[in-house]
Design a protein around this motif. Structure first.
Motif, mmCIF file in Angstrom:
data_model
loop_
_atom_site.group_PDB
_atom_site.id
_atom_site.type_symbol
_atom_site.label_atom_id
_atom_site.label_comp_id
_atom_site.label_asym_id
_atom_site.label_seq_id
_atom_site.Cartn_x
_atom_site.Cartn_y
_atom_site.Cartn_z
ATOM 1 N N ASP A 74 37.230 45.445 36.614
ATOM 2 C CA ASP A 74 38.151 44.414 37.077
ATOM 3 C C ASP A 74 37.367 43.125 37.335
ATOM 4 O O ASP A 74 36.160 43.159 37.547
ATOM 5 C CB ASP A 74 38.793 44.909 38.388
ATOM 6 C CG ASP A 74 39.938 44.047 38.862
ATOM 7 O OD1 ASP A 74 40.427 43.213 38.079
ATOM 8 O OD2 ASP A 74 40.344 44.225 40.028
ATOM 9 N N ALA A 75 38.096 42.016 37.314
ATOM 10 C CA ALA A 75 37.493 40.758 37.772
ATOM 11 C C ALA A 75 37.394 40.826 39.290
ATOM 12 O O ALA A 75 38.071 41.634 39.922
ATOM 13 C CB ALA A 75 38.363 39.590 37.349
ATOM 14 N N SER A 118 36.946 33.946 39.530
ATOM 15 C CA SER A 118 38.120 33.074 39.500
ATOM 16 C C SER A 118 37.908 31.865 38.602
ATOM 17 O O SER A 118 36.823 31.276 38.589
ATOM 18 C CB SER A 118 38.440 32.573 40.901
ATOM 19 O OG SER A 118 39.233 33.510 41.556
HETATM 20 C C1 4AZ Z 1 38.729 36.207 43.919
HETATM 21 O O1 4AZ Z 1 38.767 36.234 45.142
HETATM 22 C C2 4AZ Z 1 39.334 37.341 43.147
HETATM 23 N N1 4AZ Z 1 40.513 41.797 41.256
HETATM 24 C C3 4AZ Z 1 39.399 37.279 41.778
HETATM 25 C C4 4AZ Z 1 39.948 38.333 41.069
HETATM 26 C C5 4AZ Z 1 40.449 39.430 41.734
HETATM 27 C C6 4AZ Z 1 40.396 39.506 43.102
HETATM 28 C C7 4AZ Z 1 39.832 38.456 43.818
HETATM 29 C C8 4AZ Z 1 41.050 40.557 40.944
HETATM 30 O O2 4AZ Z 1 38.214 35.258 43.329
#
Ligand code: 4AZ
Length: 456
Positions: free
Chosen positions: A400-401, A406
């Motif tokens: 997962d990301a 982001s």
């Molecule tokens: C974040 O805080 C973030 N699992 C990016 C992606 C996800 C959760 C948090 C998805 O940048």
């Protein structure tokens, strides 16, 4: 009863303790008590009253009755609401359960274009005509070329001309299409089938290049990316601090998540890097400087879930493209990537949730697309996925990301070119079961992107 009278008198010391007028007084315990009962209780104005403490008792009864009524009413309302909500959940559950469904076929479009890679001839497939038609040059305009390039997921038209049919090899059975701008302004409406072109010329077209990797080596598995694998990957630093990812759309344009940049007051503090794999290789003062930030006007920051989470950054100086610095393509207009499409997310984000901004080396992971219907179901994000979002990942968690990814790209391979399908946006935690990554759906913003960039 006497105790009651005494009690009444105690409260009203000025009142006389006399029996009811006209009623004979007898000793307590005798038949008098029955008489008193009959005389003291009256049905008056819909209430039973005692002549002396009547109003008080009546009010008491009325209050108790009223409260009981309200109580029953509230209870009935709660019951009704619960049953309805339950019904809704049950209905949803019956449509969507937390299991993957078979892939849905993509919708058939009324008009499709392609550019023949051998001699760059424009071909069109119009509704009710099965084959690919060459496009006659009469009626052609550069504006139409731009419109077609944008339709195909490119940012610009880079080259166009008319080619003599006598100079190219065309089969005898080849059919043509004629452009008729008077029929409308939408690409779907303006094409008609022809057996030949009146001026004997067809359109040749090139759009700005995007979505191609120039790799020296192939990557087989593994999670670290090699230089040139994701040449559109941007690394965004706010001052000395790594902040977010982004994607290169053109030499001067980067797309990222609005939540990465909305708080920014000093544009001059951002430094952007493209073509790097290791963050430690970055020389901060050499990053690209941001000239303009365009937030999507509908973006409102929400702590847990961001909607319209997209922003465009214009660079002060255009970047030079190379094998490690290139643009990614956008999706085609009305292109639907089905659930299960194998797409890739990349970034320098956290590799262990809640442990700061992770990795020094650019990481990449294969994450299949998940249908919004499934992602919105009661076992996942419970209706929080808007038409501006899409989900990708695994139902049982895994890859997962995460924090720090982001703004970065989610790309899918389409007939040999990589398209930016999503921008890393949010998710409840990382890699958790039934909590896939949520991405900004780039296809929902194509007109907005072209309007911002094309207006320059
Ligand atoms: C974040 O805080 C973030 N699992 C990016 C992606 C996800 C959760 C948090 C998805 O940048």
């Amino acid at each position: 009863m006497n105790l009651g009278d005494q009690h009444d008198l105690e409260e009203h010391p000025g009142e006389e303790a006399s029996p009811v007028p006209g009623v004979p007084v007898e000793e307590p315990g005798g038949p008098m008590e029955r008489v008193e009962f009959q005389e003291e209780f009256n049905f008056h104005d819909g209430c039973w009253t005692f002549p002396r403490r009547g109003r008080r008792v009546c009010i008491l009864f009325m209050t108790i009755g009223l409260m009981a009524g309200i109580g029953v009413g509230i209870w009935l309302l709660v019951l009704l609401f619960r049953t309805n909500a339950l019904l809704k959940i049950l209905q949803q559950e019956s449509i969507v359960s937390c299991t993957e469904k078979p892939l849905t076929p993509t919708e058939s479009k009324s008009v499709s274009f392609r550019i023949n890679t051998r001699d760059f001839l424009l071909e069109v497939q119009v509704k009710a005509w099965p084959g690919w038609l060459l496009v006659c040059h009469e009626g052609w305009s550069p504006a139409l070329g731009t419109q077609i390039c944008e339709h195909l997921g490119h940012l610009r038209l880079s080259y166009h001309k008319g080619v003599n049919l006598t100079d190219i090899k065309v089969s005898n059975s080849q059919e043509f299409a004629q452009l008729l701008p008077r029929l409308g302004s939408h690409l779907e409406e303006i094409w008609q089938h022809r057996n030949s072109c009146a001026l004997g010329q067809v359109v040749s077209l090139k759009c700005s290049e995007c979505g191609v990797q120039h790799l020296n080596s192939r990557v087989l598995g593994g999670t670290s990316a090699v230089p040139g694998r994701w040449p559109w990957q941007v690394s965004m630093f706010k001052g000395p601090q790594y902040s977010c990812g982004g994607s290169l759309l053109a030499p001067s344009w980067v797309v990222t998540a609005a939540h990465c940049v909305y708080r920014l007051s000093h544009m001059s503090r951002w430094r952007l890097f493209v073509g790097i794999v290791n963050r430690s290789d970055i020389v901060l003062h050499m990053g690209a400087v941001v000239e303009k930030i365009v937030l999507h006007p509908s973006f409102r920051n929400h702590r847990q879930r961001h909607d319209y989470d997209i922003a465009l950054l214009k660079l002060q100086t255009p970047l030079n493209f190379s094998n490690t610095v290139r643009a990614v393509c956008l999706p085609e207009m009305q292109q639907d990537f089905p659930q299960g499409s194998k797409c890739w997310v990349s970034g320098w984000g956290s590799t262990v949730p809640h442990r700061g901004y992770g990795s020094d080396t650019l990481q990449n992971a294969l994450v299949p697309l998940i249908s919004s219907q499934l992602c919105n179901s009661s076992c996942m994000y419970k209706g929080m996925i808007t038409p501006q979002m899409l989900c990708a990942g695994y139902l049982d968690g895994r890859t997962d990301a995460c924090q720090g990814d982001s703004g970065g790209p989610l790309v899918c391979l389409d007939r040999g070119i990589w398209r930016l399908v999503g921008v890393v946006s949010w998710g409840w935690d990382c890699g958790k079961r039934h909590r896939p990554g949520v991405y900004t759906k780039v296809a929902a913003f194509l007109d907005w992107i072209h309007h911002q960039i094309g207006g320059e």
